[in-house]
Design an enzyme around this catalytic site. Sequence first.
Site, short mmCIF file in Angstrom:
data_model
loop_
_atom_site.label_atom_id
_atom_site.label_comp_id
_atom_site.label_asym_id
_atom_site.label_seq_id
_atom_site.Cartn_x
_atom_site.Cartn_y
_atom_site.Cartn_z
N CYS A 110 56.52 47.37 36.85
CA CYS A 110 56.28 46.01 37.32
C CYS A 110 56.18 46.02 38.84
CB CYS A 110 57.43 45.12 36.88
SG CYS A 110 57.29 43.41 37.42
N HIS A 167 53.87 41.24 28.89
CA HIS A 167 54.64 41.47 30.13
C HIS A 167 54.52 40.26 31.07
CE1 HIS A 167 56.10 44.16 33.51
NE2 HIS A 167 55.54 43.17 34.18
ZN LIG Z 1 55.81 42.39 36.10
#
Ligand SMILES: [Zn+2]
Length: 263
Positions: free
Chosen positions: A177, A219
């Site tokens: 991320c 996500h």
């Molecule tokens: Zn992310």
Amino acid sequence: LLPISKTLFLQTSKSRRCPFHSLHESPNFSPKSPHFHHFRQYKRPPSKVSPSSAWFSGFGSNKKTAEVLPEIVKAGDPVLHEPASEVPIEEIGSERVQKIVDDMIGVMRRGPGVGLAAPQIGIPLRIIVLEDTKEYISYAPKKEIEAQDRRSFDLLVIINPRLQKKGNKTALFFEGCLSVDGFRAVVERHLEVEVTGFNRDGTPLQIYARGWQARILQHEYDHLDGTIYVDKFVPRTFRTVENVDLPLPVGCPQLGVRSLEQA
Ligand SMILES: [Zn+2]
């Protein structure tokens, strides 16, 4: 999701290929960008910016601010850990929302990443952007691309997405991320999803996705509910990006696709 850097990929992946499992995520890297100011006033350098209140009220899109992309908000910032609000439909076409979308696209591509949610630039609104290109995919090993069912797709902007998990299969792969620099972990995601919402023109859209695109959608959608992948990764798989090729601990589920047990 998933910052991509050819440089680091070449540095780590080619020289440190793990013989035990090849289904790893590309070791990726997000360069810190100290020359970009943070979106919010309290973290912003004093020059080249307008007050943060201007962004929220829609008066911030003068030429100076348009040239400067917001910085990515990092884990720990409350905006990443609280649910985001829906965009009122009548505001989708507003200068403010359009500017946020443009910034998100710019920040995602600068990463570069394949997805970004508005909270990641400090905006608590339900907007996601995603894009996977042939170029990005070309940096990954062929075996991995196939295992992950990863295919390029054009830029998608989704406002107020609703996500439905489809089928009874899940996939376990490493993901990362942009808000958690330098780390990866295995996350179990549904293999297929359906997402509805609105595009940046306010037109309703419906997307059916599988494989890697479905992972990106899940996500980014999670970000809108204040959830980061570190809140749900497979225990004991969290690691630095440099160690992504090293074997998984004994007892961890294998990477790849699996069927959910029909209880
Ligand atoms: Zn992310």
